[in-house]
Design a protein around this motif. Structure first.
Motif, PDB file in Angstrom:
ATOM      1  N   ILE A   1       0.834  -1.202   0.000  1.00  8.37           N
ATOM      2  CA  ILE A   1       0.000   0.000   0.000  1.00  8.37           C
ATOM      3  C   ILE A   1       0.872   1.257   0.000  1.00  8.37           C
ATOM      4  O   ILE A   1       0.581   2.222  -0.698  1.00  8.37           O
ATOM      5  N   GLU A   2       1.985   1.217   0.752  1.00  8.87           N
ATOM      6  CA  GLU A   2       2.871   2.389   0.800  1.00  8.87           C
ATOM      7  C   GLU A   2       3.454   2.671  -0.575  1.00  8.87           C
ATOM      8  O   GLU A   2       3.549   3.822  -1.003  1.00  8.87           O
ATOM      9  N   LYS A   3       3.835   1.579  -1.272  1.00  9.95           N
ATOM     10  CA  LYS A   3       4.434   1.760  -2.596  1.00  9.95           C
ATOM     11  C   LYS A   3       3.452   2.415  -3.555  1.00  9.95           C
ATOM     12  O   LYS A   3       3.824   3.238  -4.387  1.00  9.95           O
ATOM     13  N   ILE A   4       2.199   2.003  -3.445  1.00 10.96           N
ATOM     14  CA  ILE A   4       1.189   2.587  -4.334  1.00 10.96           C
ATOM     15  C   ILE A   4       1.058   4.073  -4.041  1.00 10.96           C
ATOM     16  O   ILE A   4       1.040   4.893  -4.953  1.00 10.96           O
ATOM     17  N   GLU A   5       1.017   4.409  -2.753  1.00  9.63           N
ATOM     18  CA  GLU A   5       0.895   5.825  -2.385  1.00  9.63           C
ATOM     19  C   GLU A   5       2.048   6.630  -2.970  1.00  9.63           C
ATOM     20  O   GLU A   5       1.843   7.691  -3.559  1.00  9.63           O
TER      21      GLU A   5
ATOM     22  N   ILE B   1      -2.040  12.815  -5.278  1.00  6.63           N
ATOM     23  CA  ILE B   1      -1.897  12.614  -3.839  1.00  6.63           C
ATOM     24  C   ILE B   1      -3.155  11.920  -3.340  1.00  6.63           C
ATOM     25  O   ILE B   1      -4.255  12.418  -3.549  1.00  6.63           O
ATOM     26  N   CYS B   2      -2.977  10.771  -2.738  1.00  3.12           N
ATOM     27  CA  CYS B   2      -4.193  10.045  -2.346  1.00  3.12           C
ATOM     28  C   CYS B   2      -4.152   9.659  -0.888  1.00  3.12           C
ATOM     29  O   CYS B   2      -3.101   9.611  -0.260  1.00  3.12           O
ATOM     30  N   SER B   3      -5.327   9.384  -0.346  1.00  7.59           N
ATOM     31  CA  SER B   3      -5.416   8.902   1.024  1.00  7.59           C
ATOM     32  C   SER B   3      -5.065   7.424   1.050  1.00  7.59           C
ATOM     33  O   SER B   3      -5.081   6.761   0.017  1.00  7.59           O
ATOM     34  N   THR B   4      -4.769   6.922   2.240  1.00  7.06           N
ATOM     35  CA  THR B   4      -4.423   5.510   2.374  1.00  7.06           C
ATOM     36  C   THR B   4      -5.559   4.637   1.891  1.00  7.06           C
ATOM     37  O   THR B   4      -5.348   3.567   1.342  1.00  7.06           O
ATOM     38  N   GLN B   5      -6.758   5.134   2.100  1.00  3.64           N
ATOM     39  CA  GLN B   5      -7.931   4.370   1.714  1.00  3.64           C
ATOM     40  C   GLN B   5      -7.930   4.069   0.214  1.00  3.64           C
ATOM     41  O   GLN B   5      -8.207   2.950  -0.212  1.00  3.64           O
ATOM     42  N   ILE B   6      -7.601   5.080  -0.568  1.00  7.17           N
ATOM     43  CA  ILE B   6      -7.588   4.900  -2.011  1.00  7.17           C
ATOM     44  C   ILE B   6      -6.506   3.903  -2.400  1.00  7.17           C
ATOM     45  O   ILE B   6      -6.734   2.993  -3.207  1.00  7.17           O
TER      46      ILE B   6
END
Lengths: 478, 313
Positions: B12-16, B25-30
């Motif tokens: 998930i961090e890599k995607i962010e 810029i996205c929230s963790t949820q996205i």
């Protein structure tokens, strides 16, 4: 852990979140991918599979908070000692440190008194060495919470339904945890007048309090949804004018819920083919494949006109409560029934559609009741209605009349009803009185009945829902 | 889509971080949603108010994965001929004309009608073969060798019938064409559906998707977005304008200003060389944020208190 997830889904379902088995499987896959280590990832992930509207998401978050809250409240003597906020899985060395801190923070070192007493009593020693007492004495909240959960599962705490069962379940869990040994030890110490007594009593009380809290939380989690369903069930069967005043807002919610269900069921726009008008371009295009020979014909389609509904409501004292709910229902269905016009009458009649444009539904209904309430005169009101709306009634119109047809022995003006009957597609009369009472006393119901396509008894929400459902069916199918 | 081919989606961090490098810029949820959609091979249904970056999410994902973005814009009356496939009628017709002459040679020596038909049968349904198939977006997404990002935009604008058409695609990544059979996706595409909530989508559709609701961003997130999209703007002005937009959203407006409008506004302020918010400036540029006359006139009396709120921070 799957069983945990399943019971979480059960709880969500009891709170009106619709979850299909397929979505349950998705949730399991998500848990498999994300794991349980990061709570916020788990929250986001599960909410994507389980809650699919903003409302459902809110419910989900709330339940998630409660359900996956494992940690017990801090039960060390005064929770101002920061050292006690130790992470859960510290090894025994760390646990030792905590108890060292504890001893340091208490001058008399009460635990030591307890241990001294234990040295003279093998039974007490055995008790203190047991897991339960160790957890209590070392403020090992996570361990204790785990034990509590397991005990709760063994006694079937998830089945709890009534608040009266709370005590019973608390007792069961305490037994399951082996609290009676502590109790006995307390009695022993009491006999000997031992100095360790107060300390052991304190631990006993802590344990009891923790169990009580735990049962309370689980009760809120499991029973609240079920109780709400039960309540809704009862409310929808109660005669509307018998509803206690403080249930009214609940009924409003219920009506809205029912209306939403009906709207979803009937909001499909139906297309009907217009026979006789060929959709030339489409037919030719389809014909090209066959060397220009038009094997298949396409017809022009039109959207069917939305039906018009005229709701005429008696708002005199005896029927006002019912009128309120009919109007609430109809106006909650705006998406499906955009063309609702409403009229209210008792001694005279007036159109009240504008109230619903200017005010929220509940407020509008109050205003109408206040303005048009009074003694009923059906004949006069029908005349008013005819002059206001008779010209607008056509084969697309459904007229719903709600009233008890008790005309105070006045002229029923049946001929107006008949002309409405002839023009409209449908005339529906809803009467809150039971069928047996129709035609008795000053009721003109039997006479009016002859000028209606459909009459029905309507005095609780269940009946109302059924009638509106039928209405939508008959208006949307050509 | 093979998990190993796309290390960008490992965690998930890599995607962010990956999204951030493309200016999204996205929230963790996205990020969680994209992560799950990829690993569970499920479509994502993205809902939320207009202008919060629903379509942008699909675009950025396609950039991040360097896959083609195939977009299907939904509207009332969209049917399978425009969404799935169509036969190339012209080509079919042309070929029949050309081949008419060949027909004589082919049938030479055939005794009677029965034998002629027999001979013709040997050639099978050449005119209804994949060569004559015109793929529309949905089919095209199935045919990509390396996979694709399929964006079905504003699915709520389409008809109910179309929704049912999507179900087979969404659950099995396949499309049935009566004349040919079932076309399976060569590589499972990433599917994004977006909806503005103009109507409720059917349960069947929702059931097949992961549901992601993108709300208006938090103050902090929106500031990061502006920083990434309009990097030249002064820092103080940035936090002021974001604060202003946030308080604007608290008012009862017909249409709340979305992220895209905040970005536009930030750009216009930059263009006007503004370095702080003042009443005149806002009054003249308010139409960038608010798209209804009613909203603008409703806001004007509140302007002073909104500004003091924004500049106090």
């Amino acid at each position: 852990m799957h069983s945990k997830l399943l019971s979480f889904i059960q709880i969500l379902r009891s709170r009106d979140v619709r979850i299909s088995p397929a979505e349950t499987l998705d949730a399991m896959d998500i848990v498999a991918v994300l794991g349980f280590s990061n709570r916020s990832f788990l929250h986001d992930g599960l909410s994507m599979a389980l809650a699919k509207t903003p409302q459902e998401k809110a419910t989900f978050s709330q339940c998630f908070e409660h359900f996956f809250k494992q940690e017990l409240l801090d039960f060390s003597r005064d929770s101002d000692a920061p050292s006690e906020r130790q992470p859960p899985d510290k090894d025994s060395v760390a646990a030792g440190e905590i108890s060292d801190d504890d001893i340091a923070s208490r001058p008399e070192s009460a635990d030591a008194v307890l241990e001294n007493a234990a040295q003279q009593d093998a039974q007490l020693q055995a008790l203190l060495d047991g897991n339960l007492m160790q957890n209590l004495m070392q403020n090992n909240r996570n361990e204790l919470s785990l034990v509590l959960n397991q005990a709760g599962e063994r006694v079937g705490l998830a089945q709890i339904q009534m608040f009266t069962q709370k005590g019973q379940y608390t007792r069961k869990i305490l037994d399951e945890l082996g609290e009676e040994h502590i109790r006995q030890a307390v009695i022993e110490l009491e006999k000997n007048n031992s100095p360790a007594l107060s300390q052991l009593q304190r631990y006993r009380d802590i344990l009891r309090e923790q169990v009580r809290d735990y049962v309370e939380r689980e009760y809120l989690l499991h029973a609240e949804g079920k109780n709400k369903q039960f309540m809704d069930e009862i409310l929808s069967k109660t005669r509307l004018n018998n509803l206690e005043h403080h249930y009214l807002h609940k009924v409003h919610d219920l009506v809205r819920k029912m209306a939403k269900k009906l709207a979803a069921k009937h909001s499909r726009k139906r297309r009907v083919s217009k026979r006789g008008q060929l959709n030339m371009s489409k037919t030719i295009r389809a014909g090209i494949a066959n060397d220009g020979i038009m094997f298949k014909t396409y017809w022009k389609q039109v959207r069917k006109d939305k039906p018009q509904i005229l709701a005429v409501c008696d708002v005199s004292g005896s029927v006002a409560a019912y009128a309120k709910f009919l109007l609430l229902f109809l106006y909650s269905l705006q998406d499906v029934l955009p063309k609702v016009r409403s009229f209210a009458f008792s001694s005279h009649l007036g159109e009240v559609s504008d109230y619903f444009v200017d005010y929220p539904v509940e407020k509008a209904i109050e205003l109408i009741n206040w303005k048009y309430g009074g003694a009923t005169d059906y004949g006069n009101s029908l005349m008013d209605f005819a002059s206001l709306a008779l010209d607008d009634i056509n084969s697309n119109t459904t007229v719903i009349i709600l009233g008890d047809a008790r005309n105070n022995n006045g002229d029923p003006k049946l001929e107006i009803m008949q002309s409405i009957y002839q023009r409209a597609k449908q005339v529906i009369w809803l009467n809150p009185e039971s069928r047996k009472a129709w035609g008795t006393g000053d009721s003109d119901m039997l006479r009016y009945q002859s000028a209606c396509h459909f009459t029905a008894e309507c005095n609780n929400l269940r009946q109302l829902e059924r009638i509106v459902d039928q209405l939508l069916k008959s208006t949307s199918v050509a | 889509m093979n998990t190993k081919d796309f290390p960008q989606l490992d965690s998930i961090e890599k995607i962010e971080q990956g999204f951030e490098s493309f200016g999204y810029i996205c929230s963790t949820q996205i990020a969680t949603a994209v992560f799950l959609a990829f690993h569970l091979r499920k479509p994502i249904l993205v809902e939320g108010p207009p202008g919060v970056g629903k379509t942008e999410l699909a675009k950025t994902t396609s950039e991040l994965l360097s896959l083609p973005l195939i977009r299907l814009q939904c509207y009332e009356g969209l049917d399978e001929a425009k969404a799935l496939y169509e036969w190339k009628y012209g080509k079919q017709l042309l070929y029949t004309q050309v081949l008419k002459e060949k027909l004589g040679d082919l049938l030479q020596g055939a005794q009677g009608l029965a034998e002629s038909v027999e001979r013709l049968h040997q050639f099978g349904d050449i005119f209804y073969s994949p060569d004559f198939l015109e793929p529309r977006p949905l089919l095209k997404a199935m045919q990509q060798d390396k996979g694709a990002v399929l964006l079905i935009d504003e699915v709520d604008k389409s008809d109910y019938e179309f929704e049912s058409l999507l179900l087979e695609l969404l659950s099995d990544y396949q499309i049935s064409i009566p004349e040919i059979g079932t076309v399976k996706a060569k590589t499972t595409p990433m599917v994004f559906l977006t909806s503005n909530n103009t109507r409720d989508l059917s349960d069947a559709l929702k059931r097949r998707c992961l549901h992601l609701y993108i709300p208006f961003p938090t103050l902090e997130l929106e500031e990061r977005i502006i920083r990434s999209r309009v990097p030249d703007i002064d820092e103080v002005l940035r936090s002021q304008l974001v604060q202003f937009v946030h308080s604007l959203r608290q008012l009862d407006l017909k249409k709340n200003p979305a992220i895209s409008e905040t970005i536009d506004w930030a750009r216009s302020l930059l263009l006007l060389h503004a370095n702080k918010l003042d009443e005149d400036l806002i009054r003249t540029t308010l139409n960038v944020l608010l798209k209804f006359e009613d909203d603008i006139s409703a806001t004007e009396p509140e302007l002073r208190s909104l500004i003091s709120e924004a500049t106090a921070q």
